[in-house]
Structure formats: structure tokens, C-alpha cells
Design a protein around this motif. Structure first.
Motif, mmCIF file in Angstrom:
data_model
loop_
_atom_site.group_PDB
_atom_site.id
_atom_site.type_symbol
_atom_site.label_atom_id
_atom_site.label_comp_id
_atom_site.label_asym_id
_atom_site.label_seq_id
_atom_site.Cartn_x
_atom_site.Cartn_y
_atom_site.Cartn_z
ATOM 1 N N SER A 23 -10.998 1.747 3.673
ATOM 2 C CA SER A 23 -9.981 0.756 3.327
ATOM 3 C C SER A 23 -9.925 0.499 1.821
ATOM 4 O O SER A 23 -9.105 -0.294 1.362
ATOM 5 N N GLU A 24 -10.783 1.173 1.049
ATOM 6 C CA GLU A 24 -10.738 1.049 -0.405
ATOM 7 C C GLU A 24 -9.493 1.771 -0.912
ATOM 8 O O GLU A 24 -9.245 2.936 -0.568
ATOM 9 N N ILE A 25 -8.716 1.087 -1.727
ATOM 10 C CA ILE A 25 -7.419 1.624 -2.148
ATOM 11 C C ILE A 25 -7.553 2.963 -2.860
ATOM 12 O O ILE A 25 -6.759 3.886 -2.628
ATOM 13 N N ILE A 26 -8.551 3.107 -3.722
ATOM 14 C CA ILE A 26 -8.682 4.378 -4.440
ATOM 15 C C ILE A 26 -9.015 5.514 -3.480
ATOM 16 O O ILE A 26 -8.609 6.663 -3.698
ATOM 17 N N LEU A 31 1.652 -1.570 8.158
ATOM 18 C CA LEU A 31 2.289 -2.837 8.509
ATOM 19 C C LEU A 31 1.980 -3.829 7.404
ATOM 20 O O LEU A 31 0.841 -3.888 6.911
ATOM 21 N N TYR A 32 2.983 -4.612 7.011
ATOM 22 C CA TYR A 32 2.837 -5.619 5.971
ATOM 23 C C TYR A 32 3.198 -6.993 6.532
ATOM 24 O O TYR A 32 4.042 -7.100 7.430
ATOM 25 N N ARG A 33 2.628 -8.042 5.971
ATOM 26 C CA ARG A 33 3.013 -9.398 6.354
ATOM 27 C C ARG A 33 4.235 -9.815 5.537
ATOM 28 O O ARG A 33 4.201 -9.834 4.302
ATOM 29 N N ARG A 34 5.294 -10.150 6.257
ATOM 30 C CA ARG A 34 6.544 -10.492 5.569
ATOM 31 C C ARG A 34 6.380 -11.758 4.733
ATOM 32 O O ARG A 34 7.054 -11.925 3.710
ATOM 33 N N GLN A 89 7.972 -12.298 -3.752
ATOM 34 C CA GLN A 89 9.209 -11.577 -4.069
ATOM 35 C C GLN A 89 8.932 -10.116 -4.425
ATOM 36 O O GLN A 89 9.419 -9.587 -5.431
ATOM 37 N N ILE A 90 8.162 -9.468 -3.564
ATOM 38 C CA ILE A 90 7.809 -8.063 -3.770
ATOM 39 C C ILE A 90 8.978 -7.197 -3.317
ATOM 40 O O ILE A 90 9.473 -7.347 -2.198
ATOM 41 N N ARG A 91 9.402 -6.314 -4.172
ATOM 42 C CA ARG A 91 10.550 -5.469 -3.873
ATOM 43 C C ARG A 91 10.257 -4.018 -4.267
ATOM 44 O O ARG A 91 9.418 -3.743 -5.120
ATOM 45 N N PHE A 92 10.995 -3.105 -3.659
ATOM 46 C CA PHE A 92 10.935 -1.711 -4.067
ATOM 47 C C PHE A 92 11.714 -1.564 -5.372
ATOM 48 O O PHE A 92 12.835 -2.048 -5.484
ATOM 49 N N ASN A 147 3.592 -0.807 -3.038
ATOM 50 C CA ASN A 147 2.250 -1.025 -2.500
ATOM 51 C C ASN A 147 1.294 -1.605 -3.539
ATOM 52 O O ASN A 147 0.437 -2.437 -3.204
ATOM 53 N N ILE A 148 1.419 -1.173 -4.781
ATOM 54 C CA ILE A 148 0.584 -1.731 -5.842
ATOM 55 C C ILE A 148 0.851 -3.229 -5.991
ATOM 56 O O ILE A 148 -0.079 -4.039 -6.122
#
Length: 328
Positions: A129-132, A147-150, A157-160, A172-173
Motif C-alpha cells: 500500500s506504499e505509494i512508491i 475506489l475513492y471517497r467522494r 476540490q480535487i479535479r483531473f 491521484n497525487i
């Protein structure tokens, strides 16, 4: 409830099986037609008429995959959200299984099966589960194996971003900066079709190098500012090899006639890379995990501009022949 957002662009022949592969009865499926030029919108509307889970958003102009997903996020009502592409398939029940395994974690990651035109497949199951480590496995930079928590997406306000490449990665970052524990589901949950020659990653992208450099820098910044750097060598080795890969690709792409670069332009860029702080930080001393990267690393470290130019031309010719013959 789970909201699954699918951007649709000229996918009239693939969108129906993509939707049908999501078999959770309580899912909300949002199809965002990105001003398709084919019959995709009518197919989406027909799917919605037959499937009460489906909602269709019809964009008036083409906004690109990332912005289409952003529009889908605005319309989503699920507690958790996931994404899919219109020419891929989800494994049966993956979203239900992921939600159950997610527990109180902020996101969950599952495995991917890459499906090649030759019929061969490659499976990648998350091991850490370590991101690197997820980045090392090429499982971090996708949006459709998570899956992400909305609530987190909405609160921060995370957006693509509006980019031609790596929009999932940058999303994702940003999500990682504002979230906590990652849970793993150690099974294949997504079938990624790599057989479509029209995929964006196979097209010429003028700003390929700046985006690739931004990708590496954003991960390094994340570890410097938001996460404990428990193993600097691992972070530098993973990012260093990834940067070498992107540098080699950028070098080869510079010979594409559409790049409009001459030898003087290329040599000037090569000299800049040799002195680039990011290269010196992560790539100059990393242990190259591929012979081609090792050659480039040695030449860059010795500032062999002319040799690098000739090496890039040779790589471009090899890749061009592979594209013509259909070899992978």
C-alpha cells in the motif's frame, strides 16, 4: 452507493460491454459523452433506457477525458466513486468486493490485467500500500483500479487536470495529499485493453516531456512534503528509472517530423537535461533496471551530447520499424 464514471468518446462499439461488465445492481453509472462524432451518444441513451442505473451527460463540446470525468464527478451521488474507460471491462463484482474490503480506508487499489493485441495478457496485483511501491508496479497512476471517497474529493476540490497525458496520475497525487490509509484488494479487477491504436498514449503529444517531468517531480514533492521518506533509495530508484524511461522516450520523439526540431535544438535540450536538478537528484546515481536506460544514464552523466543524439536517432528508428510491423 458506488458511482462509476465513464467518459465516452467515439466508443459506439465498446461502451455497451463496458457498462454490462459492471454488474452491481446498486451502482450508479454515469456516462459522459464528450461530444462524440459517431453514434456513441445514441448508444448511451439506449443503454440508459434499458438500465435504470445509467445516467447520461451529453457535453456540447469536446473537453477531453479529464474534464469529462470532472463533469461526471459533479453529477455523482455515491459515497464512493470509481472510474472506467469506455473500451475496457471491469471484472464481475469488483466494485462490490472493493467496497466491502475498503472498510474505513480512504481508498482501495486492485489489480489490472493488460490485454495486448497478440492475445497475451499481463497481470499486476498490488503487493504494497506504499505509494512508491504502487508506482513501481505501474498501479498508482490509473484511476480505474481504485475506489475513492467522494467526500474527500469534494472537500478539497480535487479535479483531473486539463492535460493530454497523466491526468489520472496528477489526480491521484492530489488525492494522496488529503487522504489516509490505502487498502489493497489482491485480485484482478480491471481488464485494460491495450489493442486500440487510437488510444491517446499512442499519439504524438507535443508537451510529452514537460508532462513526464512534472509527473516525476510531483511524486518527489509528495514524498518531500506530505509523506515520510522512509527509504530514500527506493524512492530515488523508482523515480530515477521512470525518469530515464521518459527521457529516452522524449529523446526518440524529438526525431518525429512533427516535433520540428533540428540537431542544434536537440543538442541544446540534451545539455539542459545533463544539468537538470531533477535528473541529478533521482536518475544520475540510480541503479538502472534496463540496459537501454543504463546506456542513456552513462552518456548523460558524461555529457556526451553527440553520442546521445546518435543514440536517440537509433532508438527512434527501431521504434518506428516496430510501429510499422505491428511488433510490441
Amino acid at each position: 452507493m458506488i458511482s462509476v464514471i465513464i467518459p465516452v468518446y467515439n466508443a459506439e462499439h465498446t461502451i455497451r460491454p463496458a457498462v454490462e461488465s459492471i454488474n452491481e445492481e446498486d451502482a450508479e453509472i454515469i456516462l459522459v459523452d464528450d461530444a462524440s462524432a459517431d453514434k456513441s451518444l445514441s448508444v448511451c441513451l439506449d443503454i440508459a433506457d434499458r438500465d435504470p442505473r445509467v445516467k447520461v451527460l451529453a457535453l456540447k463540446e469536446n473537453l477531453g477525458c479529464g474534464n469529462a470525468r470532472n463533469e461526471g464527478l459533479k453529477a455523482a451521488s455515491g459515497e464512493v466513486v470509481s472510474f472506467a474507460d469506455a473500451d475496457d471491462l471491469a471484472a464481475a463484482g469488483i466494485h462490490r468486493s472493493a467496497l466491502k474490503a475498503m472498510g474505513d480506508a480512504d481508498w482501495i487499489v486492485w489489480g489490472v490485467r493488460e490485454c495486448f493485441p497478440s492475445g497475451k495478457t499481463k497481470d499486476s496485483i498490488p503487493l504494497s500500500s506504499e505509494i512508491i511501491e504502487l508506482e513501481k508496479q505501474m498501479l498508482f497512476g490509473y484511476a480505474w483500479n481504485k475506489l475513492y471517497r467522494r467526500s474527500i474529493i469534494k472537500a478539497y476540490q480535487i479535479r483531473f487536470p486539463d492535460t493530454k497525458l497523466y491526468e489520472d496520475y496528477f489526480f491521484n497525487i492530489e488525492y494522496a495529499k488529503h487522504s489516509g490509509r490505502i487498502e489493497l484488494l489482491k485480485q484482478i479487477g480491471y481488464l485494460y485493453n491495450k489493442g486500440d491504436g487510437n488510444r491517446l498514449t499512442n499519439r504524438y503529444i507535443p508537451d510529452y516531456y514537460p508532462l513526464a517531468k512534472r509527473r516525476i517531480a510531483s511524486m518527489l514533492d509528495y514524498y518531500n512534503e506530505y509523506a515520510e521518506m522512509t527509504d530514500r533509495d527506493t524512492v530515488n530508484d523508482v523515480l530515477g528509472n521512470r525518469y530515464l524511461r521518459y527521457l529516452l522516450s522524449a529523446l526518440a520523439r524529438s526525431y518525429d517530423p512533427r516535433a520540428g526540431l533540428n540537431r542544434t535544438d536537440r543538442c541544446r535540450w540534451i545539455e539542459e537535461v545533463c544539468k537538470d536538478r531533477l535528473y541529478l537528484t533521482v536518475s544520475a546515481a540510480c541503479k538502472a533496471d534496463h540496459p537501454a536506460y543504463g546506456i542513456l544514464q552513462r552518456l548523460l552523466n558524461r555529457h556526451k551530447t553527440g553520442s546521445i543524439d546518435r543514440y536517440g536517432r537509433a532508438v527512434y528508428r527501431i521504434w518506428s520499424r516496430r510501429n510499422v510491423t505491428g511488433k510490441n
